[in-house]
Scaffold this motif. Structure first.
Motif, mmCIF file in Angstrom:
data_model
loop_
_atom_site.group_PDB
_atom_site.id
_atom_site.type_symbol
_atom_site.label_atom_id
_atom_site.label_comp_id
_atom_site.label_asym_id
_atom_site.label_seq_id
_atom_site.Cartn_x
_atom_site.Cartn_y
_atom_site.Cartn_z
ATOM 1 N N PRO A 84 -19.116 -7.663 -21.590
ATOM 2 C CA PRO A 84 -19.363 -6.344 -20.876
ATOM 3 C C PRO A 84 -18.072 -6.012 -19.861
ATOM 4 N N ILE A 85 -17.593 -4.991 -19.774
ATOM 5 C CA ILE A 85 -16.891 -4.581 -18.651
ATOM 6 C C ILE A 85 -17.723 -4.197 -17.366
ATOM 7 N N GLN A 86 -17.411 -4.742 -16.343
ATOM 8 C CA GLN A 86 -18.247 -4.227 -15.046
ATOM 9 C C GLN A 86 -17.242 -4.186 -14.008
ATOM 10 N N GLN A 87 -17.055 -2.791 -13.838
ATOM 11 C CA GLN A 87 -16.107 -2.568 -12.489
ATOM 12 C C GLN A 87 -16.976 -2.446 -11.362
ATOM 13 N N VAL A 88 -16.631 -2.886 -10.406
ATOM 14 C CA VAL A 88 -16.952 -2.844 -9.050
ATOM 15 C C VAL A 88 -16.962 -1.656 -8.344
ATOM 16 N N MET A 89 -18.102 -0.908 -7.889
ATOM 17 C CA MET A 89 -17.952 0.415 -7.504
ATOM 18 C C MET A 89 -17.818 0.307 -5.988
ATOM 19 N N ASP A 90 -17.839 -0.685 -5.236
ATOM 20 C CA ASP A 90 -17.857 -0.720 -4.014
ATOM 21 C C ASP A 90 -16.135 -1.015 -3.708
ATOM 22 N N PHE A 91 -15.789 -0.011 -3.008
ATOM 23 C CA PHE A 91 -14.236 0.039 -2.715
ATOM 24 C C PHE A 91 -13.742 -0.395 -1.355
ATOM 25 N N THR A 92 -14.729 -0.914 -0.695
ATOM 26 C CA THR A 92 -14.281 -1.413 0.752
ATOM 27 C C THR A 92 -13.354 -2.609 0.646
ATOM 28 N N GLU A 93 -13.197 -3.406 0.159
ATOM 29 C CA GLU A 93 -12.516 -4.621 -0.131
ATOM 30 C C GLU A 93 -11.034 -4.251 -0.566
ATOM 31 N N ASP A 94 -11.213 -3.370 -1.625
ATOM 32 C CA ASP A 94 -9.996 -2.800 -2.043
ATOM 33 C C ASP A 94 -9.034 -2.024 -1.118
ATOM 34 N N VAL A 95 -9.906 -1.160 -0.507
ATOM 35 C CA VAL A 95 -8.952 -0.255 0.599
ATOM 36 C C VAL A 95 -8.598 -1.101 1.654
ATOM 37 N N GLU A 96 -9.378 -2.243 2.243
ATOM 38 C CA GLU A 96 -8.871 -3.034 3.237
ATOM 39 C C GLU A 96 -7.466 -3.782 2.716
ATOM 40 N N GLU A 97 -7.795 -4.325 1.587
ATOM 41 C CA GLU A 97 -6.773 -5.352 1.127
ATOM 42 C C GLU A 97 -5.271 -4.226 0.909
ATOM 43 N N ARG A 98 -5.575 -2.958 0.168
ATOM 44 C CA ARG A 98 -4.429 -2.144 0.417
ATOM 45 C C ARG A 98 -3.769 -1.763 1.525
ATOM 46 N N LEU A 99 -4.678 -1.336 2.712
ATOM 47 C CA LEU A 99 -4.165 -1.054 3.765
ATOM 48 C C LEU A 99 -3.310 -2.253 4.545
ATOM 49 N N ASN A 100 -3.842 -3.725 4.321
ATOM 50 C CA ASN A 100 -3.043 -4.660 5.028
ATOM 51 C C ASN A 100 -2.176 -5.447 3.858
ATOM 52 N N SER A 101 -1.662 -4.839 2.649
ATOM 53 C CA SER A 101 -0.703 -5.401 1.833
ATOM 54 C C SER A 101 0.580 -5.126 2.437
ATOM 55 N N PRO A 102 1.709 -6.057 2.417
ATOM 56 C CA PRO A 102 2.949 -6.043 2.846
ATOM 57 C C PRO A 102 3.485 -4.635 2.133
ATOM 58 N N GLY A 103 4.266 -3.838 3.130
ATOM 59 C CA GLY A 103 4.961 -2.716 2.622
ATOM 60 C C GLY A 103 3.839 -1.514 2.456
ATOM 61 N N PHE A 104 2.718 -1.574 2.633
ATOM 62 C CA PHE A 104 1.842 -0.429 2.447
ATOM 63 C C PHE A 104 2.074 0.428 3.566
ATOM 64 N N GLY A 105 2.262 1.845 3.323
ATOM 65 C CA GLY A 105 2.200 2.677 4.447
ATOM 66 C C GLY A 105 3.706 3.177 4.432
ATOM 67 N N SER A 106 4.493 2.735 3.746
ATOM 68 C CA SER A 106 5.840 3.368 3.685
ATOM 69 C C SER A 106 5.781 4.412 2.710
ATOM 70 N N ASN A 107 6.755 5.221 2.890
ATOM 71 C CA ASN A 107 6.686 6.649 2.203
ATOM 72 C C ASN A 107 6.905 6.214 0.670
ATOM 73 N N ASP A 108 7.456 5.161 0.275
ATOM 74 C CA ASP A 108 7.463 4.689 -1.097
ATOM 75 C C ASP A 108 6.137 4.277 -1.731
ATOM 76 N N ALA A 109 5.181 3.909 -0.878
ATOM 77 C CA ALA A 109 3.856 3.260 -1.313
ATOM 78 C C ALA A 109 3.040 4.512 -1.568
ATOM 79 N N ALA A 110 3.025 5.773 -0.844
ATOM 80 C CA ALA A 110 2.305 6.784 -0.677
ATOM 81 C C ALA A 110 2.655 7.790 -2.233
ATOM 82 N N ALA A 111 3.761 7.717 -2.598
ATOM 83 C CA ALA A 111 4.262 8.578 -3.745
ATOM 84 C C ALA A 111 3.762 7.959 -5.108
#
Length: 162
Positions: free
Chosen positions: A135-162
């Motif tokens: 079975p495919i089981q997608q995690v629906m709590d995005f808290t860790e995903d958001v934190e990981e993305r916010l803290n990933s190298p290069g995130f927040g630059s104009n390139d990452a937003a597009a």
């Protein structure tokens, strides 16, 4: 039958006639045209301009000098007029009042919730139709995903937003 229902029926017929299980919409459009399907009325130049202006507003990102994070500059304010027509106004984040920003963010959050509900339903249906596969089981709590993305190298630059 609505236009969408007509197009959905055409898609089923196209898949049946071509034996294609994966559909290239450009190829399907050519197939429809060759069978005399009435082409939609093109939008007016004004309607195209409105759509392009909205796309440009949605696509504008700025970089916060304090945090370095890239953020959406313009926010949609979707509302319904008294006659039932939908209207979208745009406000710059720098000019938005708290009620305007709350409305925009709440609408975007509701879109995300709607997407998550449909994602979960699609997952459940696929799992039910394929009981012999893992079975495919997608995690629906995005808290860790958001934190990981916010803290990933290069995130927040104009390139990452597009």
């Amino acid at each position: 039958m609505t236009r969408n229902e007509q197009y959905q029926a055409l898609m089923q017929l196209y898949k049946k006639e071509t034996a294609n299980k994966v559909v290239d919409m450009e190829a399907m459009a050519d197939w429809c045209i060759s069978r005399g399907v009435t082409l939609p009325k093109p939008k007016s130049a004004r309607d195209l301009l409105v759509a392009q202006l909205s796309d440009a507003a949605r696509a504008e990102y700025r970089q916060d000098p304090k945090t370095g994070l890239s953020y959406r500059a313009n926010h949609a304010l979707r509302m319904t007029k008294a006659d039932g027509r939908q209207l979208t106004l745009w406000v710059d984040i720098e000019d938005a009042t708290r009620p305007q920003m709350l409305l925009s963010l709440t609408n975007r959050r509701q879109q995300m919730v709607g997407d998550a509900v449909h994602l979960k339903i699609d997952e459940m249906i696929w799992n039910n139709h394929h009981p012999d596969e893992e079975p495919i089981q997608q995690v629906m709590d995005f808290t860790e995903d958001v934190e990981e993305r916010l803290n990933s190298p290069g995130f927040g630059s104009n390139d990452a937003a597009a």
